[in-house]
Design an enzyme around this catalytic site. Structure first.
Site, PDB file in Angstrom:
ATOM      1  N   TRP D 103      35.644  30.279  35.148  1.00  0.00           N
ATOM      2  CA  TRP D 103      36.218  30.670  36.433  1.00  0.00           C
ATOM      3  C   TRP D 103      37.170  31.859  36.276  1.00  0.00           C
ATOM      4  O   TRP D 103      37.154  32.814  37.063  1.00  0.00           O
ATOM      5  CB  TRP D 103      36.977  29.461  36.983  1.00  0.00           C
ATOM      6  CG  TRP D 103      37.390  29.470  38.404  1.00  0.00           C
ATOM      7  CD1 TRP D 103      38.191  30.372  39.032  1.00  0.00           C
ATOM      8  CD2 TRP D 103      37.047  28.484  39.387  1.00  0.00           C
ATOM      9  NE1 TRP D 103      38.381  30.000  40.337  1.00  0.00           N
ATOM     10  CE2 TRP D 103      37.695  28.855  40.584  1.00  0.00           C
ATOM     11  CE3 TRP D 103      36.286  27.320  39.371  1.00  0.00           C
ATOM     12  CZ2 TRP D 103      37.584  28.094  41.756  1.00  0.00           C
ATOM     13  CZ3 TRP D 103      36.186  26.576  40.527  1.00  0.00           C
ATOM     14  CH2 TRP D 103      36.810  26.960  41.710  1.00  0.00           C
ATOM     15  N   HIS D 106      36.750  35.835  36.399  1.00  0.00           N
ATOM     16  CA  HIS D 106      36.877  36.649  37.611  1.00  0.00           C
ATOM     17  C   HIS D 106      38.332  37.079  37.691  1.00  0.00           C
ATOM     18  O   HIS D 106      39.204  36.297  38.048  1.00  0.00           O
ATOM     19  CB  HIS D 106      36.452  35.845  38.845  1.00  0.00           C
ATOM     20  CG  HIS D 106      35.001  35.496  38.814  1.00  0.00           C
ATOM     21  ND1 HIS D 106      34.055  36.199  39.501  1.00  0.00           N
ATOM     22  CD2 HIS D 106      34.332  34.552  38.124  1.00  0.00           C
ATOM     23  CE1 HIS D 106      32.853  35.687  39.261  1.00  0.00           C
ATOM     24  NE2 HIS D 106      33.003  34.680  38.427  1.00  0.00           N
ATOM     25  N   ALA D 116      50.392  23.161  30.108  1.00  0.00           N
ATOM     26  CA  ALA D 116      50.513  22.054  29.172  1.00  0.00           C
ATOM     27  C   ALA D 116      51.536  22.350  28.074  1.00  0.00           C
ATOM     28  O   ALA D 116      51.726  21.555  27.162  1.00  0.00           O
ATOM     29  CB  ALA D 116      49.144  21.716  28.575  1.00  0.00           C
ATOM     30  N   ARG D 117      52.188  23.516  28.173  1.00  0.00           N
ATOM     31  CA  ARG D 117      53.343  23.754  27.299  1.00  0.00           C
ATOM     32  C   ARG D 117      54.572  23.077  27.914  1.00  0.00           C
ATOM     33  O   ARG D 117      55.423  22.574  27.198  1.00  0.00           O
ATOM     34  CB  ARG D 117      53.666  25.248  27.166  1.00  0.00           C
ATOM     35  CG  ARG D 117      52.665  26.049  26.381  1.00  0.00           C
ATOM     36  CD  ARG D 117      53.157  27.496  26.226  1.00  0.00           C
ATOM     37  NE  ARG D 117      54.204  27.594  25.224  1.00  0.00           N
ATOM     38  CZ  ARG D 117      55.016  28.650  25.086  1.00  0.00           C
ATOM     39  NH1 ARG D 117      54.911  29.684  25.918  1.00  0.00           N
ATOM     40  NH2 ARG D 117      55.927  28.676  24.152  1.00  0.00           N
ATOM     41  N   ASP D 214      40.914  37.556  47.584  1.00  0.00           N
ATOM     42  CA  ASP D 214      40.521  38.128  48.873  1.00  0.00           C
ATOM     43  C   ASP D 214      39.049  37.809  49.142  1.00  0.00           C
ATOM     44  O   ASP D 214      38.290  37.424  48.248  1.00  0.00           O
ATOM     45  CB  ASP D 214      40.825  39.642  48.926  1.00  0.00           C
ATOM     46  CG  ASP D 214      39.950  40.465  48.016  1.00  0.00           C
ATOM     47  OD1 ASP D 214      38.705  40.397  48.140  1.00  0.00           O
ATOM     48  OD2 ASP D 214      40.500  41.193  47.178  1.00  0.00           O
ATOM     49  N   LEU D 215      38.663  37.976  50.386  1.00  0.00           N
ATOM     50  CA  LEU D 215      37.333  37.546  50.828  1.00  0.00           C
ATOM     51  C   LEU D 215      36.215  38.303  50.107  1.00  0.00           C
ATOM     52  O   LEU D 215      35.179  37.708  49.772  1.00  0.00           O
ATOM     53  CB  LEU D 215      37.237  37.750  52.349  1.00  0.00           C
ATOM     54  CG  LEU D 215      35.901  37.464  53.032  1.00  0.00           C
ATOM     55  CD1 LEU D 215      35.386  36.072  52.714  1.00  0.00           C
ATOM     56  CD2 LEU D 215      36.057  37.626  54.547  1.00  0.00           C
ATOM     57  N   HIS D 220      31.936  37.655  45.886  1.00  0.00           N
ATOM     58  CA  HIS D 220      31.352  38.038  44.598  1.00  0.00           C
ATOM     59  C   HIS D 220      31.298  36.821  43.668  1.00  0.00           C
ATOM     60  O   HIS D 220      30.276  36.544  43.028  1.00  0.00           O
ATOM     61  CB  HIS D 220      32.185  39.156  43.971  1.00  0.00           C
ATOM     62  CG  HIS D 220      31.611  39.692  42.708  1.00  0.00           C
ATOM     63  ND1 HIS D 220      30.439  40.408  42.666  1.00  0.00           N
ATOM     64  CD2 HIS D 220      32.029  39.605  41.417  1.00  0.00           C
ATOM     65  CE1 HIS D 220      30.159  40.740  41.418  1.00  0.00           C
ATOM     66  NE2 HIS D 220      31.106  40.264  40.639  1.00  0.00           N
ATOM     67  N   ARG D 225      28.345  32.284  41.184  1.00  0.00           N
ATOM     68  CA  ARG D 225      28.550  30.894  40.778  1.00  0.00           C
ATOM     69  C   ARG D 225      27.776  29.893  41.622  1.00  0.00           C
ATOM     70  O   ARG D 225      27.711  28.718  41.264  1.00  0.00           O
ATOM     71  CB  ARG D 225      30.040  30.571  40.771  1.00  0.00           C
ATOM     72  CG  ARG D 225      30.878  31.466  39.853  1.00  0.00           C
ATOM     73  CD  ARG D 225      30.362  31.498  38.428  1.00  0.00           C
ATOM     74  NE  ARG D 225      31.170  32.358  37.555  1.00  0.00           N
ATOM     75  CZ  ARG D 225      30.918  32.566  36.275  1.00  0.00           C
ATOM     76  NH1 ARG D 225      29.883  31.993  35.683  1.00  0.00           N
ATOM     77  NH2 ARG D 225      31.680  33.371  35.548  1.00  0.00           N
TER      78      ARG D 225
END
Lengths: 305, 305, 305, 305
Positions: D103, D106, D116-117, D214-215, D220, D225
């Site tokens: 993911w 992009h 998780a730190r 943004d749209l 894209h 995906r």
């Protein structure tokens, strides 16, 4: 014919700016952590390329600034960043996945990562050295405190190693490969999809990528990631990159240390505190207008405040 | 000793990928419009650098794709853009300001522009050739229609020239310089601030910049700006850059022409139109589901639709 | 029914975070320069949206930092920029083209500009007020020095006005329109293509755009463009935007002034100078290790150095 | 008072464009996979905001294009992307780490991820449903082939579950917490630093983030995906986002399906193939000029080729 002679033969002639100190280490892996590395794959530009770009911007206006080093200092001090974007470097990096997850948050870079959907990850995972196994810091919510004693740290290291190994064993089983040789185990069956099997690996497994970034954004990365607040496992990569930076663009490196990574940003309130103090006014933590945390930090830099 | 011999002496040795066809034109201005140019200043990578980066991603998964050209085609066709980002080029461009204003809308690039706050712009402005002076297109709201006849176009050209000259005359007066020599006119007074005086220049004055971009974003620029809908004055720059692209990365160039700039995107509705037509169903403009404009465009490509 | 009552009726109900002080000025033009304006068109988020996003990052780790304002200060001071990217604002701006050319160098924003290829620009150009007509600064290569006396500045203003008007006159002629009414002049002929005619306009003509940017990048813009080194004509836009910022996210505004726009970055060498001075060591310009320019700048902030 | 009544009271009044269909699901988690979700947190703009921005660009030039839907289709077809960038959406997403890794590639988006730190990850990991456990695809190097039979898939699922549980057990031990309650286990000792312990977790553990985009860039993302080549585990997120898109901007959604996600890009060679075929020329796989793979793909879309 030794290795260096062979490399000499591989060289091409170019009119482009060339940096000898960087050519010396081109393609050669610099080791980081237990299995990681950084290799310089390519570069564009040098110290003088920044000066050249700046002179396009300022035209005749820079005539008097005769020394390149002075101009580079000026640009760095005043955050005139566009000339630094005119240099570019490409690295091949091998790094644990949890480090890669931090690294990739720097978005202004180009990345080609090894894909575990297409290919099989090797059995290589990061195990810290014992002197890196520390307790959670009490004061710093995201940092490390004291190192564990020998017995306790060994127990942690054993856990990390055993879990990583068992996870890989099952990963290899799913893929139907021998975990040592990578050969197909059982010819009568197929392996599970690689994109599924990979989810069984732990976050200390190594991945690798090509990473390309311009000099301005590289320095932003290095400022954040060589900072003592950065996690040790990414900081050691940043430190090796600082050495690369020094070879590549020595004038920029000096300016970076003085004006950026070694600088300190005084808030408006802190400016007033120092101003008053230099005027002979006594300032205490209480009447400084600074938060306790800010006061302590300022005091850390100026103990005689 | 001729010029080429001198250049030969200036060459350095490098282990980096080197492209001879590009070295041949390195630093040499390619003329565009009446006073503009493009010069290649530096580059990083070549066709094989893309293959190399892709193989990091796909690892053993690309073993069988033995031919580099095939792999490059595959990447281009499937919009696997990250390997193309691994190459970078730096150009020195001189261009009219109204062209620069379009150009800069491509944000994923690095720019160092000549600053008219620091320095004085030369007296160089763009005057179209007579065959470029066209009426507003009736059909295309942003395009040109028929060319004006000789007398009318000369009148326009005179206007453009006279206004640009008069504006520069006053610009020079404000700066207190001689407009031809650039020398100070009147030693007894100062000039007006350059950042103010520049506002008196017209949009066809030339500016210049260093522009650095990766190969993926360069192709995106070229696809849009070499398109016949693009304004002529930026299209001629794009066309010169296509020639540079061909010298630099010939395999990528071929793939770009086939899969990107020469391709056509069929909408879902258009797919159905062609599908039905190939199945022997008669499709008319009216029952196609396409807008009139879309139908005409499709018919332009497939006259036997 | 007055204007405010009408607006009240136009309101919708929303569950999104809403900022009353910003709603008050939504869509209302704020005048800048002689014909320019800024209008807030839309916004996303408020002070609490930053806190909310930060708490996703730090999870239970931020439990104790009970006050939102403290957390915002902490994020700003330590350049933890991602929570500030969670707010977004959209402005409609009318501005002279030479200002637009500086503005657009901030690439991390979305822009829709009025297109002079499609449409005709109005006859609106920027003429500075007389007290803005200054000589070139001697000390600052990109700045303004003393204001011209009345007679001299009037001469400059006349030049700017006359050149802008004559250029528009010819622009209108080329387009075959009446320059006042915009009506077609001569029905028997077409106008020249708008994309050509526009090149005859001077750089002080007004353009306009929609500009959308996240809060982090907005503050970066404001830091640079509200600085006293920025050109007056863009600084006045930045100053209006600072007022908008204060209405929108008042806690962020305070933190921005203290830790960013009002802060001062001490170089490593300057840290040592102040450190020594606070330890009672006498430091002179000569032995400070600072350049003359840096010394003077530091002295400007701390006169008792 | 039921939940909807409470929400009604929480609503504010705003002059901003508001989308009722999206307000209905605002803040409400939409379940994805076994423990994941997507929640819409905020949005800016609607279908008409795109039209509004486009009309700034094209000015009087768009007067005739009276229907908003027609204009949106036109913009989408011709890849005039800037008006789509004028809308923005913010989502809260919970997703497995191996999905997050895809993911985040992009880059044109803003992200605040759970750290998780700073904080401790919950014991929540993704286990596929049995019908998702597939063999590696033979034809597609990055895809899944046939589903395993019941017994074999159960074995894989057990492995995944047991490894994830054991890794968490040791993670909790290192942190000195009870893995069910999160309480401190042994008051006499500290936990190991969280930034270290986390490396023992497997890639199917869930993380979460705020993600703002943004749209234009959202579409894209969705095009890539929601494609059938995308990994199932990210595709299900894309599919839920398509439903969100449809609620938010229904005209854009329709245009997106027709001109982007449902479209097909014909290469120059493929255009010629179809052109010839429509002209009555017989084209075979061999003389088409297409690679075998391209031919098959084209044939998949146009079986009567």
């Amino acid at each position: 014919m030794d290795n260096n002679q062979i490399l000499e033969l591989d060289k091409s002639k170019t009119l482009r700016p060339t940096v000898e100190a960087l050519e010396e280490i081109l393609y050669k892996p610099i080791n980081v952590l237990d299995h990681g590395f950084i290799r310089v794959i390519d570069y564009m530009g040098d110290d003088s390329a920044i000066v050249q770009a700046a002179r396009v911007s300022y035209g005749k206006g820079t005539k008097k600034m005769s020394q390149d080093k002075g101009l580079i200092n000026y640009l760095m001090k005043h955050a005139h960043t566009t000339p630094f974007e005119m240099c570019e470097i490409k690295l091949h990096v091998k790094l644990p996945i949890f480090v890669a997850r931090q690294w990739v948050r720097h978005r202004t870079a180009n990345i080609n990562e090894y894909s575990a959907r297409y290919s099989i990850l090797d059995k290589e995972f990061y195990i810290p050295s014992a002197d890196q196994i520390s307790y959670q810091s009490i004061s710093n919510k995201q940092g490390r405190g004291e190192v564990l004693d020998h017995e306790d740290s060994q127990k942690i290291l054993d856990m990390l190693r055993q879990d990583a190994e068992r996870c890989y064993e099952n990963y290899a089983y799913m893929l139907n490969i021998d975990e040592e040789t990578g050969e197909v185990l059982d010819e009568s069956r197929n392996g599970v999809a690689r994109e599924l099997a990979r989810m069984n690996l732990t976050l200390n497994y190594y991945t690798q990528w090509y990473w390309k970034i311009d000099l301005h954004n590289l320095m932003h990365f290095l400022k954040l990631r060589s900072h003592h607040h950065a996690q040790y496992e990414i900081r050691v990569y940043a430190e090796k990159m600082l050495e690369i930076l020094k070879r590549w663009v020595p004038c920029v490196y000096d300016a970076f240390i003085n004006y950026s990574s070694g600088s300190f940003n005084l808030s408006k309130t802190a400016i007033k505190v120092i101003h008053d103090r230099l005027s002979g006014v006594h300032i205490s933590k209480e009447n400084s207008g600074l938060s306790a945390r800010e006061w302590d930090e300022l005091k850390g830099i100026f103990p005689n405040l």
